[in-house]
Every structure is written in structure tokens, then in C-alpha cells.
Design a protein around this motif. Structure first.
Motif, short mmCIF file in Angstrom:
data_model
loop_
_atom_site.label_atom_id
_atom_site.label_comp_id
_atom_site.label_asym_id
_atom_site.label_seq_id
_atom_site.Cartn_x
_atom_site.Cartn_y
_atom_site.Cartn_z
N ARG A 140 25.93 59.24 35.17
CA ARG A 140 25.09 60.28 35.99
C ARG A 140 24.93 59.76 37.33
O ARG A 140 24.19 60.40 38.21
CB ARG A 140 23.49 60.24 35.37
N VAL A 141 25.81 58.89 37.78
CA VAL A 141 25.74 58.28 39.31
C VAL A 141 26.00 59.32 40.17
O VAL A 141 25.59 59.36 41.33
CB VAL A 141 26.65 56.97 39.24
N TRP A 142 26.82 60.32 39.63
CA TRP A 142 27.21 61.24 40.74
C TRP A 142 26.54 62.43 40.92
O TRP A 142 26.59 63.24 41.83
CB TRP A 142 28.73 62.10 39.95
N GLU A 143 25.07 62.36 40.39
CA GLU A 143 24.08 63.18 40.49
C GLU A 143 23.28 62.60 41.67
O GLU A 143 22.25 63.43 42.40
CB GLU A 143 23.32 63.50 39.29
N LEU A 144 23.54 61.26 42.09
CA LEU A 144 23.00 60.64 43.14
C LEU A 144 23.50 61.54 44.32
O LEU A 144 24.54 61.97 44.44
CB LEU A 144 23.07 59.28 43.17
N PRO A 145 22.90 61.28 45.53
CA PRO A 145 23.37 61.88 46.95
C PRO A 145 24.40 60.67 47.29
O PRO A 145 24.51 59.71 47.04
CB PRO A 145 21.91 61.82 47.77
N SER A 146 25.47 61.27 47.97
CA SER A 146 26.51 60.62 48.35
C SER A 146 26.48 60.16 49.65
O SER A 146 27.37 59.06 50.01
CB SER A 146 28.04 61.79 48.57
N LYS A 147 25.27 60.26 50.13
CA LYS A 147 24.98 59.46 51.54
C LYS A 147 23.49 59.89 51.91
O LYS A 147 23.07 60.72 51.36
CB LYS A 147 26.00 60.08 52.65
N GLU A 148 22.94 59.12 52.63
CA GLU A 148 21.58 59.38 53.11
C GLU A 148 21.50 60.46 54.23
O GLU A 148 22.67 60.66 54.66
CB GLU A 148 21.26 58.16 54.16
N THR A 149 20.49 61.11 54.25
CA THR A 149 20.46 62.12 55.05
C THR A 149 19.21 61.98 55.87
O THR A 149 18.23 61.09 55.42
CB THR A 149 19.95 63.63 54.40
N PRO A 150 19.27 62.83 57.28
CA PRO A 150 17.74 62.28 57.96
C PRO A 150 16.63 62.93 57.37
O PRO A 150 15.50 62.22 57.54
CB PRO A 150 18.19 63.43 59.21
N GLU A 151 16.59 63.71 56.34
CA GLU A 151 15.39 64.39 55.43
C GLU A 151 15.10 63.02 54.69
O GLU A 151 13.81 63.21 54.32
CB GLU A 151 15.78 65.74 54.91
N ASN A 152 15.94 62.42 54.20
CA ASN A 152 15.71 61.51 53.25
C ASN A 152 16.39 60.09 53.40
O ASN A 152 17.13 59.71 52.66
CB ASN A 152 16.22 61.86 51.78
N PRO A 153 15.69 59.40 54.45
CA PRO A 153 16.58 57.94 54.86
C PRO A 153 16.08 57.22 53.75
O PRO A 153 14.89 57.06 53.13
CB PRO A 153 15.76 57.79 56.00
#
Length: 586
Positions: A338-351
Motif C-alpha cells: 500500500r506504499v503507493w497510496e502515500l503521497p509521492s512528495k511533500e506539498t505546501p499544504e501538507n509539509p
């Protein structure tokens, strides 16, 4: 009575008798009240008329000092004078200072474990001074508290509790004095002191004392490791382990790291049995029990963050004698699918969010100390590898340099993990594993051929760079890209052999090379690829601090702006950018 009248007396005995008479005349009603009322009532009945003057304090000191030197066995008869001395804590600054000094000088003659009322009166007087508006008076009283404990060790728990509350002092000097007094109490009676401190830690969330909790934990982390073995005995270490495990049921990320630091510093934890116990503590905190009921929900950001943080802490304790098997099984069987359900990178909305690369890096490091795994676990790694590999074109005339978009950072982690785990005998004997490897070979060869031109281009780009130039952001990204692609190439070389070989020792791109501590020759030892493939980047790697490193400083999960955008085809004339790689690196 004045000080001159006392000085005219012919002997200390007559002086003492006069002091008793004077004290009795002035305080008889109060003393009768003291005998008939509770300790709380006694301390409350203090009026301005009862507070002694500075001159009177000196008189009391002279009298008590004379008797203590000449007839110490008769000091108990002068309890009334000591009670009068205690009232000085209600006076002005000079009276408070003198009272604190004189109380500590004579209290041992009047206070005993059997005489609870006098003990309470003495402690209450000192605690009043600890809460005074004048910082100098507070510091003086705080310094004296350990002396009470040296005479009466039964007071350690109570005074430790008070000192823990005083850790919230804003004055830096006062804060240091509180720490010093607390450390003295740990040395006097470590068990009672630590029990009192952990009581503050465990109840702070209910009482709103978050500052007290934070500073008490900090005190333990900074002071305990320096204690000698005669203080930090096996019994005390066992107590610490039990209380920390109790506190770990409700901790923040920073508190968890601090408690693990304390545990790892204990002598018991330096042995294999202790390390195993410590790893179990961390696994429990991470929610890894080792049974089939373990679950991982990538949508639960808090749970994912706890898992990553705990696993990072555990990595330092794994070895051949302390295997990472339980963690590796959980990551392979439960997290990886299920690792692919994690975000591929951080975002400004979710640092600070846990990303795919965070998890894959941890799995790669866990695999190096894993014990024997079930074939199904390794199959999960194989499936992840297949997912990341480029599809081999059906048209053989297509150039290998025209690679599709690749996640090479992810691929390095999974290739390394598979290379590490697939060599287990049970997996190599499996018919399905042989079929899997047979299917992989053409794709791996295609991938290896495709990145050779990129490796050469990266080497050319940084070959003439000085040490300072290599530290620049764009060049450091190229150094990272070179490490990643070299690792992938070397791992592929082992896997495409028939049967596969697992001889190459690969250093993961985000790990630092261990510094040389000896000038001894390495002749006769098998070389890792790092010594003969990274000649052009070795120098800068040894000089760059891990904190300042932009190269694979986990957890990252961020894509570099220099390498995020790319063309699908290699452009030989395009210089000064990593876009020519046709890939991106986390």
C-alpha cells in the motif's frame, strides 16, 4: 531584650534561660495553640507581631549556637526558640535571608522522623521561601533543600516533587540552581527522587503542567547518562525502564526520541538482551506486534508518521544478534503493498508528510539485518520492483537511451532490498523465484544499458569541479544522481547473472561512508563499489556534514526542481542541467 543585655550575662546557660523566659512570655498563647491544633493551623497563625526582628534573629542564633556547642544534648529543650526562628520567613528580605540560613544551621537538632509536626513546620517555612517574589531568596532556599534530605532521607520524594515544579522557572540562574539541587537528590536517594519525577511526568497532562513535564524529561535526558555506576545501579536502571515504558503510552514525537535516548544510554541496554528488549519497546510503540492482525493505513497520516519515526529509532539497534526481522516482515507484507497510496512528495499544504521514498529507504536499511523471511514477503518486494522497472520495448531497434520516465530513487531502494533478501537459500531454491529472475533479466539489461550514457554525462559534468563547487546545489544533485545510477548498475550486474550473484557490497546513496580510523592496509579485503566507482565524488563526501547535506538527507520525499522536469529523450547538447537524465530523484 536587646543584644547588649544578652552580652552582659555571665554564661551561655543563663543567657539560654533568659531567652527561654522571654520566648515563653512573648509566645505562650501561640505555643498553647500549637500543642492543641493541627500542623496546618499552626503555620497559618502568624501575625506581624509574631514575626521576629533582625536583632532578635541574631539573638536566637547566638543562644542556639552556644547551647549546640556546649550542651548539644540539651538542644531539644530549646524548641520554642527554633519555632520563633521559623517566623522570620514571613518578614522582610533581610529577615528571610537570615531565617533561611539559621533554619538550616539548627533544624537537625529539632526535627526528626518521629517529630512530624516540626518537620512539616520546617519544610513549609523553606517552601515559602522557594516561592518568594525575590529571586535571590528563592535561589538561597532552593540551594538549601538538598541539605534537609541529607539529614532526613525520608523527605527526598516530597522535595523532589517541589523541585520538579520549580523547573518551570523563567530565570536562567534559578533554573540552573533547581537542576543542581535535583541532581543532588538523585545522588542522595535515586529511587525516591525518580519516582517523584515520573509522577510529575505522568500526571502533567491532567494537571496542565506541560512545561514541568517537558523540563523534567529534559533533566532526565541530560543528567542521567553522567551518573556513576554506584548511583545508576541495576535496580535503578530497571526502575527507569519500567517507568519509561509506562510514560511511552502517551508521548509526543520529541518525547519518544528523548526517552529512547535515555534507555539506550543505560548499561543494561548495551548488552544483546537489553537491545532486544529495547527493540521490542519500539516495535510496540510503532504498532508492530508481529502477528497477522497488524495493519497499515496510508490515509492515517499520524499512524504513518509514528511508524516512520519509531523505525528510524530502531535502526540504530539492529545487528546480527538483534535482527530486524519483525520490522522487515511488517514493511514487506503490510506496508509495501500500500506504499503507493502515500503521497509521492511533500506539498505546501501538507509539509512533513510521510512519502513513498521515506518508507522505501527504511525498508532498504531494515533488509540488511533481517533474518530468514517467508517467500511471500520477498515476493512483495519482487512485485514492487516489477512495478518500478521500465517496460522493455518490443521494437529492438529503439535506442536504450530513450528510457521512459523513471523513479530512480525508488528503484534504488527496491533493487537494493531485493538484492539483499533474494539471496536467502529458501527463496533461491523456489521454482517461482527462478522464473521471476528469468523474466527480470532482459528488462534489467535494458535499464542498465539505458543509464550508461547518463552516468558518463554526469561524470563529465562534475569531473572538473572543485570541492567548493561540488557543494553547490545543482552539482550536489548531480553527485546524488551519479550515486543512484551507479548503485542501480552494480546491483543489476549481480542479478542478471545466471545464477544470480550477490557479491557486490553497495552503499546506499543517502548513507555516508564510515571514516577511516586506522592506517592499516585493506589488502586482502573485498572491495565495495564505493572504493573504485566513486573516485570523483569521494573527497566531497567525507567533508560534508550530514546536517548540511542536500544529497539524500532522509526523510526527504521532495523532488528537486533541477531534476523534476525532463525530456523523454536524451539531448546531448543540453548542458548545465540534470533534465537530460530523463528521470527524477527524490
Amino acid at each position: 531584650m536587646s543584644g547588649s543585655e544578652v552580652a552582659d550575662n555571665s554564661s551561655p546557660t543563663v543567657q539560654a534561660e533568659q531567652q527561654i523566659s522571654t520566648c515563653s512570655e512573648e509566645t505562650t498563647p501561640s505555643q498553647q495553640s500549637i500543642k492543641s491544633e493541627s500542623v496546618e493551623t499552626k503555620t497559618a497563625v502568624v501575625t506581624s507581631r509574631d514575626i521576629v526582628s533582625v536583632e532578635r534573629l541574631y539573638e536566637l542564633c547566638e543562644t542556639l549556637d552556644s547551647v549546640s556547642k556546649n550542651s548539644p544534648d540539651k538542644m531539644a529543650s530549646f524548641e520554642g526558640l527554633f519555632r520563633e526562628l521559623l517566623t522570620g520567613v514571613k518578614g522582610e528580605k533581610k529577615q528571610k535571608q537570615l531565617s533561611c540560613q539559621f533554619i538550616m544551621r539548627f533544624f537537625k537538632y529539632f526535627v526528626s522522623c518521629q517529630e512530624k509536626s516540626m518537620l512539616e513546620l520546617t519544610l513549609d517555612a523553606l517552601f515559602d521561601l522557594c516561592e518568594d517574589d525575590d529571586a535571590a531568596i528563592r535561589r538561597q532556599a532552593i540551594k538549601e533543600l538538598p541539605n534537609v534530605c541529607r539529614e532526613f532521607t525520608g523527605t527526598v520524594a516530597r522535595i523532589s516533587d517541589i523541585l520538579a515544579q520549580l523547573l518551570q522557572a523563567e530565570d536562567t540562574i534559578e533554573y540552573a540552581v533547581v537542576q543542581s539541587s535535583l541532581l543532588s537528590l538523585v545522588k542522595i536517594d535515586p529511587k525516591q527522587c525518580l519516582l517523584a519525577l515520573f509522577e510529575q511526568i505522568l500526571t502533567a497532562s491532567q494537571t496542565g503542567g506541560e512545561v514541568i513535564r517537558e523540563r523534567t524529561i529534559k533533566f532526565l535526558a541530560t543528567k542521567l547518562p553522567s551518573l556513576p555506576p554506584d548511583i545508576l545501579t541495576p535496580e535503578i536502571e530497571t526502575l527507569l525502564i519500567e517507568k519509561i515504558q509506562e510514560a511511552l503510552t502517551d508521548v509526543s514525537c520529541q518525547e519518544f526520541n528523548t526517552f529512547i535516548k535515555i534507555l539506550s544510554s543505560l548499561k543494561q541496554m548495551q548488552q544483546t538482551e537489553g537491545r532486544l528488549r529495547l527493540v521490542e519497546v519500539i516495535a510496540s510503540q510503532a504498532g508492530i506486534s508481529g502477528d497477522s492482525k497488524d495493519d497499515f493505513d496510508p490515509r492515517d497520516a499520524e499512524t504513518a508518521a509514528v511508524l516512520v519515526q519509531c523505525t528510524k529509532q530502531a535502526l540504530d539497534f539492529f545487528s546480527r544478534s538483534v535482527p530486524s526481522t519483525k520490522f522487515t516482515v511488517f514493511f514487506c507484507s503490510t506496508v509495501l503493498p500500500r506504499v503507493w497510496e502515500l503521497p509521492s512528495k511533500e506539498t505546501p499544504e501538507n509539509p512533513g508528510a510521510v512519502t513513498q521514498i521515506d518508507v522505501l529507504k527504511l525498508l532498504a536499511e531494515l533488509s540488511t539485518n533481517s533474518g530468514t523471511l517467508e517467500i511471500d514477503c520477498i515476493e512483495h518486494v519482487y512485485n514492487a520492483l516489477v512495478r518500478l522497472l521500465p517496460e522493455r520495448p518490443k521494437d529492438d531497434s529503439k535506442s536504450a537511451s530513450e528510457l521512459p520516465n523513471l523513479m530512480l530513487s525508488h528503484l534504488e531502494c527496491i533493487l537494493f532490498t531485493f538484492h539483499t533478501l533474494a539471496k536467502q537459500p529458501a527463496y533461491m531454491r523456489c521454482e517461482q523465484s527462478r522464473e521471476n529472475l528469468k523474466k527480470l533479466r532482459p528488462t534489467l539489461v535494458f535499464l542498465s544499458s539505458g543509464i550508461q550514457s547518463h552516468i558518463q554525462k554526469l561524470r563529465d559534468d562534475i569531473s572538473d569541479c572543485s570541492q567548493e563547487e561540488l557543494k553547490e546545489k545543482e552539482n550536489s544533485i548531480k553527485v546524488t544522481a551519479l550515486k543512484v545510477t551507479l548503485n542501480i548498475t552494480l546491483l543489476i550486474k549481480d542479478l542478471v547473472k545466471s545464477p544470480p550473484a550477490f557479491d557486490t557490497i553497495v552503499m546506499l546513496s543517502w548513507k555516508r561512508a564510515p571514516s577511516s580510523t586506522s592506517g592499516k592496509s585493506n589488502a586482502g579485503k573485498r572491495k565495495s563499489y564505493h572504493s573504485d566507482q566513486h573516485d570523483q565524488v569521494r573527497g566531497e563526501e567525507g567533508q560534508r556534514s550530514s546536517r548540511g547535506q542536500q544529497v539524500y538527507n532522509p526523510p526527504s520525499g521532495k523532488y528537486s526542481k533541477q531534476v523534476l522536469s525532463y525530456d523523454s529523450k536524451y539531448k546531448p547538447g543540453y548542458k548545465g542541467s540534470s533534465k537530460k537524465l530523463g528521470v527524477y530523484y527524490a
